[in-house]
Design a protein around this motif. Structure first.
Motif, PDB file in Angstrom:
ATOM      1  N   PHE A   1      30.628  76.898  14.914  1.00  0.00           N
ATOM      2  CA  PHE A   1      32.128  76.214  15.281  1.00  0.00           C
ATOM      3  C   PHE A   1      31.526  74.976  16.325  1.00  0.00           C
ATOM      4  O   PHE A   1      30.533  74.891  16.811  1.00  0.00           O
ATOM      5  N   THR A   2      32.516  74.176  16.446  1.00  0.00           N
ATOM      6  CA  THR A   2      32.177  73.038  17.371  1.00  0.00           C
ATOM      7  C   THR A   2      33.412  72.950  18.281  1.00  0.00           C
ATOM      8  O   THR A   2      34.652  73.093  17.900  1.00  0.00           O
TER       9      THR A   2
ATOM     10  N   VAL B   1      37.614  79.787  19.123  1.00  0.00           N
ATOM     11  CA  VAL B   1      36.715  79.142  20.282  1.00  0.00           C
ATOM     12  C   VAL B   1      37.490  78.005  20.992  1.00  0.00           C
ATOM     13  O   VAL B   1      37.909  77.337  20.507  1.00  0.00           O
ATOM     14  N   LYS B   2      37.037  78.145  22.461  1.00  0.00           N
ATOM     15  CA  LYS B   2      38.020  77.241  23.127  1.00  0.00           C
ATOM     16  C   LYS B   2      37.184  76.781  24.543  1.00  0.00           C
ATOM     17  O   LYS B   2      36.389  77.547  24.727  1.00  0.00           O
TER      18      LYS B   2
ATOM     19  N   THR C   1      35.113  80.110  25.686  1.00  0.00           N
ATOM     20  CA  THR C   1      35.453  81.387  25.367  1.00  0.00           C
ATOM     21  C   THR C   1      35.512  81.651  24.004  1.00  0.00           C
ATOM     22  O   THR C   1      36.080  80.857  23.225  1.00  0.00           O
ATOM     23  N   ILE C   2      34.932  82.626  23.543  1.00  0.00           N
ATOM     24  CA  ILE C   2      35.015  82.979  21.936  1.00  0.00           C
ATOM     25  C   ILE C   2      35.710  84.250  21.946  1.00  0.00           C
ATOM     26  O   ILE C   2      35.302  85.473  22.151  1.00  0.00           O
TER      27      ILE C   2
ATOM     28  N   ILE D   1      30.428  70.497  21.666  1.00  0.00           N
ATOM     29  CA  ILE D   1      29.377  71.450  21.712  1.00  0.00           C
ATOM     30  C   ILE D   1      29.437  72.256  20.652  1.00  0.00           C
ATOM     31  O   ILE D   1      30.552  72.925  20.276  1.00  0.00           O
ATOM     32  N   SER D   2      28.157  72.479  19.673  1.00  0.00           N
ATOM     33  CA  SER D   2      28.153  73.235  18.754  1.00  0.00           C
ATOM     34  C   SER D   2      27.580  74.536  19.089  1.00  0.00           C
ATOM     35  O   SER D   2      26.581  74.859  19.721  1.00  0.00           O
ATOM     36  N   THR D   3      28.291  75.484  18.481  1.00  0.00           N
ATOM     37  CA  THR D   3      27.599  77.060  18.733  1.00  0.00           C
ATOM     38  C   THR D   3      27.813  77.929  17.428  1.00  0.00           C
ATOM     39  O   THR D   3      28.450  77.607  16.606  1.00  0.00           O
TER      40      THR D   3
END
Length: 650
Positions: A145-146, A28-29, A41-42, A123-125
């Protein structure tokens, strides 16, 4: 879930294997691509032979779809849904041959977000997914992810980077004001107060000077003095009123009505009803000072000319200053007066350098008064423009398009008869025959009259666009219902905003909104970009853009089918309800009317108060192209709209 049994059976069938499967690697970025927006973008790197499922997969008919969750945070807001590429499809035997949508290999998902801060942000996703092969499926899994959004440039709340944009076409306004002033100066030369002074003044310098070179030098100083005097007058007005006041003149109802009365007075003066003169003591003092020698004496000779000729040049100067003030910025009156003074002073310098040219000048006579009368008719026609601005801003419905055009037809018809010698005014000399210039001029004027006649029944009249009221401002306009304003594209817009009595209509029967929030809500519903049209009832250039540019087939098609039009009138005088009135944080002024509200909105978010001003934005207020001002290039406007549309779609 009814597929759970199938999954468990598959797992049992592989219990003989001790291998732990991890066929998907996630990364993730985040990229900040504007002060107020970013994209997360994941990436999913899926091993060969395995696949995951689309977000659109029906979980009741097959495998668990991929899904994403983002932790709530007051510093950002999600823009739309998480994007994904076009999935593959096939029949899945493990799920009763249901058709599934899946991804394999390397796949990327993207989520756009709107930022409310320029600081860095964490941001946590979480992604929930199910991975299968042709032989087996693994249980659904959630990975967390963070991701960090790096610090960005200075943040502007509603209009990112708005201050860095200069509307195209804005530079041409100063040139237009200069040439309008230059034309006014040429007209002033042909008046009975100035024209006879030309040979007298030049002869004075050439005869009184000991050498021809000195005479030319003195005449040049005299010409420069004229320029200095008139430019100083323009600067005095500019500095006294300031830029905000100058712009406010264009939309102030009281001032526009005052301008209407001033122009009528100027017209009557040119017709010979009376003369506008300055106090005699000013003239005597200036004349006495001009008797001194040297530069001071020459300067006061120029000043004396300015005072003596005021009865003829005053109305021209007044008209010029009014137009420059309401159409230009803080330097508008000074630029206009520069053009006027250059045209007025240039002949004095040229005839001093080439005194033989004086013999070619026509003799003074009744034709000079005719020039004044012709200017009077033109002043009277322009006076109606200012009265029309008041009528439009307050929605009186008196000086409608038909009435305005009818009055212009009468005014220019009378001018045509005057040029033929059929009408004589008090100071006119007797005319037994029609002159050739008068005949040619009358043909042109009557041609304009005939051209305007179809405008009484709706013809566009592009030649005079910007002067008559808009095409929709016709008799009975306030009695029309909203649907008539929607026009041919009724199916596109179902809720067009109106304010009391349905007075708002749109050029060329376009669908439009006159409230920002309502327009933006509708744009999101139909998924189209927005064009913000900052306009004004009294804005001549706005009408020219609508009549000459928006009427083009390509432009009209783009505005009608690809954009949601939000027209915000900055000079509308409709009062806001008490509970909606407020004090502007930008200017500190009380916002009382609809026009005040949209003018403040434009100044706050886009750092400009000029009209017309066109801004293309997406559903989150992000600009899609450089804003555009007054520019009658159809090709340029088409490119402007297409650029915004392409950026919106990408």
């Amino acid at each position: 879930m009814k597929t759970l049994t199938t999954i468990l059976l598959l797992l049992v069938s592989v219990t003989g294997f001790s291998q732990i499967y991890d066929p998907v690697k996630w990364d993730v970025k985040a990229d900040r691509f504007a002060p107020d927006s970013a994209q997360i973008t994941i990436h999913a790197d899926i091993e060969k032979g395995w696949h995951i499922y689309s977000q659109a997969q029906d979980k009741n008919e097959g495998p668990v779809p991929t899904s994403f969750e983002f932790a709530p945070n007051s510093s950002y807001e999600l823009i739309g849904k998480t994007g994904e590429p076009v999935p593959l499809t096939k029949k899945e035997p493990a799920f009763n041959n249901a058709t599934v949508s899946f991804f394999e290999g390397k796949t990327s998902f993207s989520q756009k977000i709107a930022l409310r801060t320029s600081d860095s942000l964490h941001i946590s996703t979480a992604v929930t997914f199910m991975v299968c092969s042709d032989e087996m499926c693994l249980p659904p899994e959630t990975r967390e992810f963070t991701v960090t959004v790096e610090e960005g440039p200075a943040f502007v709340a509603a209009a990112p980077d708005a201050g860095s944009f200069v509307p195209e076409g804005s530079n041409m306004g100063m040139w237009a004001i200069f040439f309008a002033g230059f034309a006014g100066g040429l007209l002033a030369l042909l008046t009975p107060c100035v024209f006879p002074m030309l040979p007298l003044t030049v002869s004075f310098f050439t005869k009184q000077s000991k050498t021809r070179a000195k005479g030319i030098r003195n005449a040049l100083i005299y010409a420069v003095s004229i320029i200095v005097i008139y430019v100083s007058l323009g600067m005095l007005i500019s500095l006294s009123l300031g830029p905000d006041a100058l712009n406010a003149l264009a939309s102030n109802g009281i001032m526009n009505f005052a301008f209407f009365l001033i122009f009528v007075v100027f017209a009557l003066s040119f017709f010979g009803a009376f003369e506008i003169t300055l106090p005699s003591k000013w003239l005597n003092a200036s004349d006495k000072a001009s008797e001194k020698g040297g530069l001071i004496g020459i300067f006061f000779m120029a000043f004396t000319l300015s005072l003596v000729s005021f009865s003829c040049t005053g109305p021209i100067i007044g008209s010029l200053l009014v137009q420059a003030a309401v159409n230009g910025n803080v330097t508008g009156p000074a630029i206009g007066m520069l053009g006027f003074a250059v045209a007025l002073a240039l002949p004095f310098a040229l005839f001093a350098a080439f005194p033989g040219w004086l013999n070619s000048l026509p003799k003074s006579g009744g034709w000079l008064n005719s020039v004044k009368v012709i200017l009077g008719f033109i002043e009277l026609a322009f006076a109606l423009k200012f009265l029309s601005a008041v009528d439009l801003a307050y929605h009186w419905g008196i000086l409608t398009r038909e009435v305005f055009i009818a009055l212009w037809i009468v005014i220019f018809g009378l001018l045509g008869f005057y040029l033929l010698g059929k009408i004589r005014l008090p100071h006119d000399s007797e005319q037994k025959k029609t002159s050739i210039p008068g005949l040619v001029s009358s043909i042109l004027v009557f041609g304009l009259v005939v051209y305007m006649v179809p405008g009484m029944w709706g013809a566009p009249l592009k030649l005079i666009s910007g002067f008559p009221p808009p095409s929709f401002y016709t008799e009975g306009w306030s009695l029309q219902n909203t649907s008539s304003a929607v026009g041919v594209n009724t199916g596109q817009t179902t809720n067009v905003s109106t304010v009391s009595d349905n007075e708002f209509h749109c050029p060329h029967n376009l669908n439009c909104f006159h409230d920002y929030d309502e327009g933006m809500e509708y744009a999101r519903k139909v998924n189209k970009p927005v064009i913000l049209d900052f306009t004004g009832w009294s804005c001549v250039n706005c009408r020219k853009m609508e009549d000459n540019v928006w009427s083009d087939k390509t432009v009209l098609n783009l505005l009608s089918n690809d954009y949601v039009l939000i027209s915000l009138y900055v000079d509308d005088k409709t009062k806001l309800p008490e509970n909606e009135q407020y004090v502007s944080e930008t200017t500190g002024k009380k916002i009382k009317t609809i026009g005040n509200k949209w003018s403040d909105f434009q100044a706050t978010h886009f750092q400009t108060n000029a009209q017309p001003f066109y801004v293309l934005i997406d559903h989150n207020g992000k600009m899609l192209a450089q804003p555009k001002g007054y520019d009658t290039s159809i090709e340029g406007y088409v490119n402007f709209l297409k650029q915004g549309l392409n950026n919106f779609n990408s």
